[in-house]
Design a protein around this motif. Structure first.
Motif, short mmCIF file in Angstrom:
data_model
loop_
_atom_site.label_atom_id
_atom_site.label_comp_id
_atom_site.label_asym_id
_atom_site.label_seq_id
_atom_site.Cartn_x
_atom_site.Cartn_y
_atom_site.Cartn_z
N LEU A 150 0.85 -1.19 0.00
CA LEU A 150 0.00 0.00 0.00
C LEU A 150 0.89 1.24 0.00
CD1 LEU A 150 -2.50 -1.05 2.81
CD2 LEU A 150 -2.96 -1.00 0.36
N ILE A 179 -2.39 -6.75 7.87
CA ILE A 179 -3.17 -5.80 7.06
C ILE A 179 -3.81 -6.58 5.93
CG2 ILE A 179 -3.11 -3.67 5.71
CD1 ILE A 179 -0.61 -2.84 7.23
N VAL A 183 -7.28 -14.19 2.23
CA VAL A 183 -6.83 -15.57 2.42
C VAL A 183 -5.47 -15.66 3.12
CG1 VAL A 183 -6.84 -17.78 1.26
CG2 VAL A 183 -7.80 -15.82 0.11
N VAL A 202 -6.50 -5.95 10.33
CA VAL A 202 -7.09 -4.67 9.93
C VAL A 202 -7.58 -4.82 8.50
CG1 VAL A 202 -6.73 -2.18 9.79
CG2 VAL A 202 -5.28 -3.55 11.32
N GLU A 203 -8.88 -4.68 8.30
CA GLU A 203 -9.48 -4.92 6.98
C GLU A 203 -10.25 -3.69 6.53
OE1 GLU A 203 -9.74 -7.31 4.38
OE2 GLU A 203 -11.12 -5.79 3.60
N MET A 319 -6.52 -15.71 -8.43
CA MET A 319 -5.11 -16.11 -8.38
C MET A 319 -5.00 -17.40 -7.59
SD MET A 319 -3.08 -12.55 -7.94
CE MET A 319 -2.81 -11.46 -9.32
#
Ligand code: FAD
Ligand code: NAI
Length: 467
Positions: A150, A179, A183, A202-203, A319
């Motif tokens: 990020l 973070i 999955v 943390v989502e 993916m």
């Protein structure tokens, strides 16, 4: 200059499977891999090592929490993370050596080095010792993906890490801040939580595993909290992660605009992966990529150059290793003139937490969105004799079937061995089975698989037998 019928670039599950299938079909095949160890992300830093550590940590967790109830007394159980990592390395090596053996057995020539297009018909392979030029009639790009990060976060690979470093961690974190509630975050978070770490997730979105059926997100969050003490910060936008002395600090903004700070000793950044095409020389081959950096392909998986194909993580779609494998077989068969088929709706997804989570077909949210009339059936594992025997009574199987035709449209489960159970649902859906079909098929007793039959009976006519 050496010439081949097909050159595959990348030896992950997409690449090496396509090389094997192409060889079976009689082509002269080469595979190019930049690392000395074959098998790509999946075998080296993905599926296999993560499952090895999940298994080790599960044994430890069971020894501490469940052995006594089973009548097994053990004293002073301690995790030995170094040994766990050592065992994981051995598992990885065995698998990677296995791929090398398969290449030999199938007469696929392996070139070690970075493959880069010089023109649409030619690549160079560069390693420490030499540069080789190779040509082929067809190319298959299977270069996979790398972890994303990020803005505001620099991965230092020591305390601010991605899955690759987490799989090599020889210290059990005291407080691991994850973070991304997807999955990787939940699988690797489970590994360390079982070994004693405090894990905070943390989502950004309002639920974990956001691409799966909402019922699974809710139940998995509840169970990870109850069983492993996970803490969740949903609807939190991460602003930064940085080192302060020996600690790492993650700051995030909640939905009310307030900023919170979490302090820990490790931060695992698990916010998705990006297609990997660096150094591949796509510009020399005239191969287009989209705004997300994915190689653009048509329904035959041909790129903007018809003789150059692309598969796996480097193109659109989930993916997943098994998706990459299916595409590898598909492309080899297309090149040989066959007419293979992949139903992307029937690619199952699995999360290897405990209980495991698995899913195939449409979610309830998607059925609502598409205005498809449906009926739902569910069976909880607390009503399963097999689950009671093994003390695995958490979770359920949910079956979604068409309201009028009874055809199964989606199966979503949080269950012991869900990763294996979902295969039956995939077969059922490939053959367009109805919920009644499965409800009338004899399932062995006692097994976890009976829960699928029961959930189908519930979806069919609300008449499960054991609940
Ligand atoms: P990759 O496996 O990424 O392989 C690409 C290969 O190409 C790499 O070896 C790379 O070195 C090589 N390469 C790249 N560029 C070049 C070049 N220019 N020249 C030569 N070689 C090059 N999926 C599942 O289905 N189940 C799981 O349980 C699962 N667990 C995972 C756990 C983790 C921690 C991670 C990170 C991923 C996991 N995945 C899982 C995802 C899975 O690993 C990928 O979907 C899969 O590996 C994609 O296969 P691929 O062949 O497209 O690419
Ligand atoms: P993911 O896409 O599963 O999860 C990423 C999560 O991060 C999402 O929930 C997303 O909402 C969240 N996120 C994104 N930006 C954020 C932000 N700024 N702040 C907080 N949260 C943010 O990706 P993940 O877990 O990194 O895995 C990468 C890929 O690897 C996945 O696509 C998956 O398919 C594959 N994989 C598959 C496994 C399996 O099949 N069992 C295991 C591990 C990985």
């Amino acid at each position: 200059m050496e010439q081949f019928d097909i050159i595959v670039i990348g030896s992950g599950p997409g690449g090496y499977i396509s090389a094997i299938r192409a060889s079976q079909l009689g082509f002269k095949v080469a595979i190019v891999e930049k690392y000395s160890s074959l098998g790509g992300t999946c075998l080296n830093v993905g599926c296999i090592p993560s499952k090895a550590l999940l298994d080790s940590s599960e044994h430890f967790y069971n020894a501490v929490h469940h052995f006594e109830a089973h009548g097994i007394k053990v004293k002073d159980v301690k995790p030995d993370i170094k040994q766990m990592i050592e065992r994981k390395r051995k598992v990885v090596k065995e698998n990677s050596d296995g791929v090398a053996y398969l290449m030999k057995k199938n007469k696929v020539t392996v070139f070690n080095g970075i493959g880069s297009f010089l023109s649409p018909q030619k690549i160079k392979v560069t390693n420490d010792k030499e540069v080789k030029e190779l040509t082929a009639k067809y190319f298959i790009i299977a270069t996979g993906s790398k972890p994303s990060t990020l803005p505001g976060i620099e991965i230092d690979k020591k305390q601010i890490i991605t899955s690759t470093e987490a799989l090599e961690l020889e210290t059990i974190p005291k407080h691991l801040i994850v973070i991304g509630g997807g999955v990787i975050g939940l699988e690797l978070g489970s590994v360390f939580a079982r070994l004693g770490s405090k894990v905070s997730v943390v989502e950004f979105l309002d639920r974990i595993i956001p691409s799966m059926d909402g019922a699974l997100s809710k139940e998995l969050q509840r169970l990870l909290k109850k069983n492993l003490g996970f803490e969740f910060y949903l609807q939190h936008k991460v602003l930064s992660a940085s080192k302060k002395g020996k600690e790492v600090v993650v700051s995030a903004q909640n939905k009310n605009g307030e900023t919170i700070e979490l302090k820990g000793d490790y931060v695992l950044v698990a916010v998705g992966r990006r297609p990997y095409t660096e150094g591949l020389g796509l510009e020399n081959a005239g191969v287009q990529v989209d705004e997300k950096g994915r190689v653009v392909v048509n329904e035959k998986l041909q790129t903007s150059q018809p003789h150059i194909y692309a598969i796996g993580d480097v193109i659109r779609g989930p993916m997943l290793a098994h998706k990459a494998e299916e595409e590898g077989v598909f492309v080899a068969e297309v090149i040989s003139g066959q007419k293979p088929h992949i139903d992307y709706n029937l690619i199952p997804g699995v999360v290897y937490t405990w209980p495991e989570v698995a899913s195939v077909g449409l979610t309830e949210e998607q059925l609502k969105e598409k205005n498809i009339p449906y009926k739902a059936g569910q069976f909880p594992f607390k009503a399963s004799g097999r689950a009671k025997a093994s003390m695995d009574t958490d979770g359920f199987i949910k079956v979604l079937a068409h309201k009028d035709t009874d055809e199964i449209l989606g199966v979503h489960m949080i269950a012991p061995r869900a990763a294996d159970l979902i295969a039956e649902a995939v077969v059922a859906m490939e053959y367009k089975a109805t919920a009644e079909d499965i409800g009338r098929i004899c399932h062995p007793h006692p097994t976890f698989s009976e829960a699928f039959k029961e959930a189908c009976l519930d979806a069919f006519e609300k008449r499960p037998l054991n609940f």
